[in-house]
Design a protein around this motif. Structure first.
Motif, PDB file in Angstrom:
ATOM      1  N   LEU A 247       0.826  -1.209   0.000  1.00 12.36           N
ATOM      2  CA  LEU A 247       0.000   0.000   0.000  1.00 12.36           C
ATOM      3  C   LEU A 247       0.859   1.256   0.000  1.00 12.36           C
ATOM      4  CD1 LEU A 247      -2.660   1.518   0.238  1.00 12.36           C
ATOM      5  CD2 LEU A 247      -2.642   1.044   2.690  1.00 12.36           C
ATOM      6  N   THR A 248       1.890   1.303   0.800  1.00 10.40           N
ATOM      7  CA  THR A 248       2.731   2.499   0.830  1.00 10.40           C
ATOM      8  C   THR A 248       3.449   2.692  -0.503  1.00 10.40           C
ATOM      9  OG1 THR A 248       4.567   1.279   1.872  1.00 10.40           O
ATOM     10  CG2 THR A 248       3.020   2.414   3.334  1.00 10.40           C
ATOM     11  N   GLU A 249       3.800   1.580  -1.172  1.00 13.69           N
ATOM     12  CA  GLU A 249       4.397   1.702  -2.502  1.00 13.69           C
ATOM     13  C   GLU A 249       3.390   2.255  -3.507  1.00 13.69           C
ATOM     14  OE1 GLU A 249       6.846  -1.448  -4.111  1.00 13.69           O
ATOM     15  OE2 GLU A 249       7.037  -2.336  -2.114  1.00 13.69           O
ATOM     16  N   VAL A 250       2.135   1.838  -3.385  1.00 15.45           N
ATOM     17  CA  VAL A 250       1.111   2.353  -4.288  1.00 15.45           C
ATOM     18  C   VAL A 250       0.901   3.846  -4.045  1.00 15.45           C
ATOM     19  CG1 VAL A 250      -1.337   2.224  -4.923  1.00 15.45           C
ATOM     20  CG2 VAL A 250      -0.034   0.124  -4.549  1.00 15.45           C
ATOM     21  N   LEU A 251       0.893   4.250  -2.801  1.00 13.18           N
ATOM     22  CA  LEU A 251       0.743   5.670  -2.486  1.00 13.18           C
ATOM     23  C   LEU A 251       1.886   6.495  -3.081  1.00 13.18           C
ATOM     24  CD1 LEU A 251      -0.443   5.486   1.227  1.00 13.18           C
ATOM     25  CD2 LEU A 251      -1.685   6.606  -0.636  1.00 13.18           C
ATOM     26  N   THR A 252       3.104   6.086  -2.838  1.00 15.84           N
ATOM     27  CA  THR A 252       4.242   6.863  -3.337  1.00 15.84           C
ATOM     28  C   THR A 252       4.333   6.808  -4.858  1.00 15.84           C
ATOM     29  OG1 THR A 252       5.715   4.961  -2.967  1.00 15.84           O
ATOM     30  CG2 THR A 252       5.563   6.589  -1.208  1.00 15.84           C
ATOM     31  N   GLY A 253       3.987   5.663  -5.450  1.00 18.56           N
ATOM     32  CA  GLY A 253       4.017   5.555  -6.906  1.00 18.56           C
ATOM     33  C   GLY A 253       2.950   6.405  -7.562  1.00 18.56           C
ATOM     34  N   THR A 254       1.744   6.402  -7.001  1.00 16.75           N
ATOM     35  CA  THR A 254       0.665   7.199  -7.575  1.00 16.75           C
ATOM     36  C   THR A 254       0.980   8.684  -7.476  1.00 16.75           C
ATOM     37  OG1 THR A 254      -0.916   5.479  -6.919  1.00 16.75           O
ATOM     38  CG2 THR A 254      -1.818   7.610  -7.549  1.00 16.75           C
ATOM     39  N   ALA A 255       1.632   9.092  -6.401  1.00 15.75           N
ATOM     40  CA  ALA A 255       1.993  10.501  -6.246  1.00 15.75           C
ATOM     41  C   ALA A 255       2.850  10.988  -7.415  1.00 15.75           C
ATOM     42  CB  ALA A 255       2.704  10.723  -4.921  1.00 15.75           C
ATOM     43  N   THR A 256       3.657  10.113  -8.002  1.00 13.47           N
ATOM     44  CA  THR A 256       4.514  10.507  -9.117  1.00 13.47           C
ATOM     45  C   THR A 256       3.732  10.716 -10.405  1.00 13.47           C
ATOM     46  OG1 THR A 256       5.030   8.252  -9.890  1.00 13.47           O
ATOM     47  CG2 THR A 256       6.387   9.158  -8.093  1.00 13.47           C
ATOM     48  N   LEU A 257       2.496  10.187 -10.480  1.00 15.73           N
ATOM     49  CA  LEU A 257       1.694  10.320 -11.702  1.00 15.73           C
ATOM     50  C   LEU A 257       1.020  11.689 -11.804  1.00 15.73           C
ATOM     51  CD1 LEU A 257       0.005   6.793 -11.704  1.00 15.73           C
ATOM     52  CD2 LEU A 257       1.824   7.598 -13.233  1.00 15.73           C
ATOM     53  N   ASP A 258       0.971  12.413 -10.693  1.00  8.61           N
ATOM     54  CA  ASP A 258       0.412  13.771 -10.673  1.00  8.61           C
ATOM     55  C   ASP A 258      -1.014  13.795 -11.221  1.00  8.61           C
ATOM     56  OD1 ASP A 258       0.562  16.486 -10.057  1.00  8.61           O
ATOM     57  OD2 ASP A 258       1.220  17.032 -12.077  1.00  8.61           O
ATOM     58  N   LEU A 259      -1.855  12.899 -10.722  1.00  5.72           N
ATOM     59  CA  LEU A 259      -3.240  12.814 -11.174  1.00  5.72           C
ATOM     60  C   LEU A 259      -4.116  13.799 -10.406  1.00  5.72           C
ATOM     61  CD1 LEU A 259      -3.599   8.925 -11.279  1.00  5.72           C
ATOM     62  CD2 LEU A 259      -3.100  10.467 -13.190  1.00  5.72           C
ATOM     63  N   PRO A 260      -5.066  14.437 -11.062  1.00  3.68           N
ATOM     64  CA  PRO A 260      -5.926  15.398 -10.358  1.00  3.68           C
ATOM     65  C   PRO A 260      -6.869  14.688  -9.377  1.00  3.68           C
ATOM     66  CG  PRO A 260      -6.661  15.100 -12.625  1.00  3.68           C
ATOM     67  CD  PRO A 260      -5.366  14.371 -12.505  1.00  3.68           C
ATOM     68  N   GLY A 261      -6.888  15.174  -8.148  1.00  2.37           N
ATOM     69  CA  GLY A 261      -7.828  14.687  -7.147  1.00  2.37           C
ATOM     70  C   GLY A 261      -7.722  13.215  -6.816  1.00  2.37           C
ATOM     71  N   TRP A 262      -6.529  12.657  -6.880  1.00  2.96           N
ATOM     72  CA  TRP A 262      -6.402  11.212  -6.729  1.00  2.96           C
ATOM     73  C   TRP A 262      -6.485  10.757  -5.279  1.00  2.96           C
ATOM     74  CZ3 TRP A 262      -2.470   8.645  -4.039  1.00  2.96           C
ATOM     75  CH2 TRP A 262      -1.359   9.418  -3.663  1.00  2.96           C
ATOM     76  N   TYR A 263      -6.932   9.525  -5.114  1.00  3.55           N
ATOM     77  CA  TYR A 263      -6.898   8.817  -3.833  1.00  3.55           C
ATOM     78  C   TYR A 263      -6.643   7.341  -4.091  1.00  3.55           C
ATOM     79  CZ  TYR A 263      -9.241  12.647  -1.273  1.00  3.55           C
ATOM     80  OH  TYR A 263      -9.576  13.843  -0.681  1.00  3.55           O
ATOM     81  N   VAL A 264      -5.902   6.709  -3.219  1.00  2.00           N
ATOM     82  CA  VAL A 264      -5.952   5.252  -3.083  1.00  2.00           C
ATOM     83  C   VAL A 264      -7.145   4.978  -2.192  1.00  2.00           C
ATOM     84  CG1 VAL A 264      -4.775   3.191  -2.256  1.00  2.00           C
ATOM     85  CG2 VAL A 264      -3.471   5.010  -3.387  1.00  2.00           C
ATOM     86  N   THR A 265      -7.984   4.026  -2.581  1.00  3.15           N
ATOM     87  CA  THR A 265      -9.289   3.939  -1.941  1.00  3.15           C
ATOM     88  C   THR A 265      -9.780   2.498  -1.807  1.00  3.15           C
ATOM     89  OG1 THR A 265     -11.553   4.838  -2.063  1.00  3.15           O
ATOM     90  CG2 THR A 265     -10.519   4.235  -4.143  1.00  3.15           C
ATOM     91  N   ALA A 266     -10.889   2.359  -1.094  1.00  4.46           N
ATOM     92  CA  ALA A 266     -11.667   1.115  -1.013  1.00  4.46           C
ATOM     93  C   ALA A 266     -10.949  -0.010  -0.278  1.00  4.46           C
ATOM     94  CB  ALA A 266     -12.121   0.691  -2.414  1.00  4.46           C
ATOM     95  N   GLY A 267     -11.053  -1.231  -0.837  1.00  7.12           N
ATOM     96  CA  GLY A 267     -10.704  -2.444  -0.107  1.00  7.12           C
ATOM     97  C   GLY A 267      -9.313  -2.493   0.470  1.00  7.12           C
ATOM     98  N   CYS A 268      -8.329  -1.993  -0.254  1.00 11.09           N
ATOM     99  CA  CYS A 268      -6.959  -2.107   0.249  1.00 11.09           C
ATOM    100  C   CYS A 268      -6.772  -1.332   1.550  1.00 11.09           C
ATOM    101  CB  CYS A 268      -5.961  -1.647  -0.798  1.00 11.09           C
ATOM    102  SG  CYS A 268      -6.071   0.100  -1.248  1.00 11.09           S
ATOM    103  N   LEU A 269      -7.645  -0.365   1.819  1.00  9.74           N
ATOM    104  CA  LEU A 269      -7.554   0.401   3.060  1.00  9.74           C
ATOM    105  C   LEU A 269      -8.253  -0.331   4.202  1.00  9.74           C
ATOM    106  CD1 LEU A 269      -8.248   4.010   1.697  1.00  9.74           C
ATOM    107  CD2 LEU A 269      -6.044   2.852   1.964  1.00  9.74           C
ATOM    108  N   PHE A 270      -9.564  -0.549   4.054  1.00 10.75           N
ATOM    109  CA  PHE A 270     -10.279  -1.150   5.188  1.00 10.75           C
ATOM    110  C   PHE A 270      -9.887  -2.601   5.412  1.00 10.75           C
ATOM    111  CE2 PHE A 270     -13.413  -1.343   1.649  1.00 10.75           C
ATOM    112  CZ  PHE A 270     -13.734  -2.693   1.608  1.00 10.75           C
TER     113      PHE A 270
END
Length: 202
Positions: free
Chosen positions: A24-47
């Motif tokens: 999950l932390t890798e997905v967070l840091t990797g997604t941050a590099t994509l510079d997507l508008p209004g992005w979130y990691v969400t849903a099942g992987c969190l809860f």
């Protein structure tokens, strides 16, 4: 119990638990590099990471994929979304997990065909998260440019820590909620799954 802590302490505990899921932390840091508008990691992987912690399981157990939502209404074509998906595939090529990236500005274009109910256009990523089939799912986390965590949790965190699955009858039909909750209950038998209301709001 974590679900009975004051909200500020729940937020601290939530971040602490999520940090134990290295994928999950890798997905967070990797997604941050994509510079997507209004992005979130969400849903099942969190809860589900939280459920694993509460039930004494490894952080990634039972997690099928990692969902990334963003919102870009400047181009609603599939080609534009597919370009983002392909960039994500490059970023996460070495990750031993599936990452699904979706533009929530496009959901209304295909939702009714898939789920047999109309979906009004969303106006933000948050409005998409608000419409998950269970309130327990309504979570989003992202890293701001300064590295700080932004947590979106419109229904709080108590149900997540207390292993309660609560219906959210605002968009997804009953059968979607019941199918998802049955699958989760099979994976995490300690869950308390609340029934779909007899008279959901219009």
């Amino acid at each position: 119990m974590l679900g009975r802590l004051p909200l500020a302490e729940q937020l601290d505990a939530f971040r602490s638990v999520l940090c134990r899921n290295e994928t999950l932390t890798e997905v967070l840091t990797g997604t941050a590099t994509l510079d997507l508008p209004g992005w979130y990691v969400t849903a099942g992987c969190l809860f589900q990471t939280v459920w694993n912690e509460v039930t004494g399981r490894p952080p990634t157990e039972g997690i099928r994929d990692y969902d990334v939502f963003y919102f870009d209404d400047t181009d609603l074509s599939w080609e534009a979304e597919d370009t983002v998906i392909r960039k994500g595939q490059e970023v996460f090529a070495g990750l031993r997990a599936e990452v699904e990236i979706r533009n929530e500005a496009r959901v209304h274009l295909w939702y009714e065909q898939k789920f047999n109910v109309p979906c009004p256009p969303f106006d933000s990523t948050e409005s998409a998260i608000d419409r998950f089939a269970a309130t327990t799912c309504c979570l989003g986390v992202r890293l701001d440019p300064d590295g700080q965590w932004r947590v979106y949790a419109p229904h709080g965190l108590s149900d997540v820590f207390n292993l309660v699955v609560r219906p959210n009858p605002v968009l997804a039909p009953r059968e979607v909620y019941e199918a998802k909750s049955a699958r989760w209950k099979g994976e995490w038998p300690q869950l308390t799954v609340l029934p779909w209301p007899a008279d959901p709001p219009a």
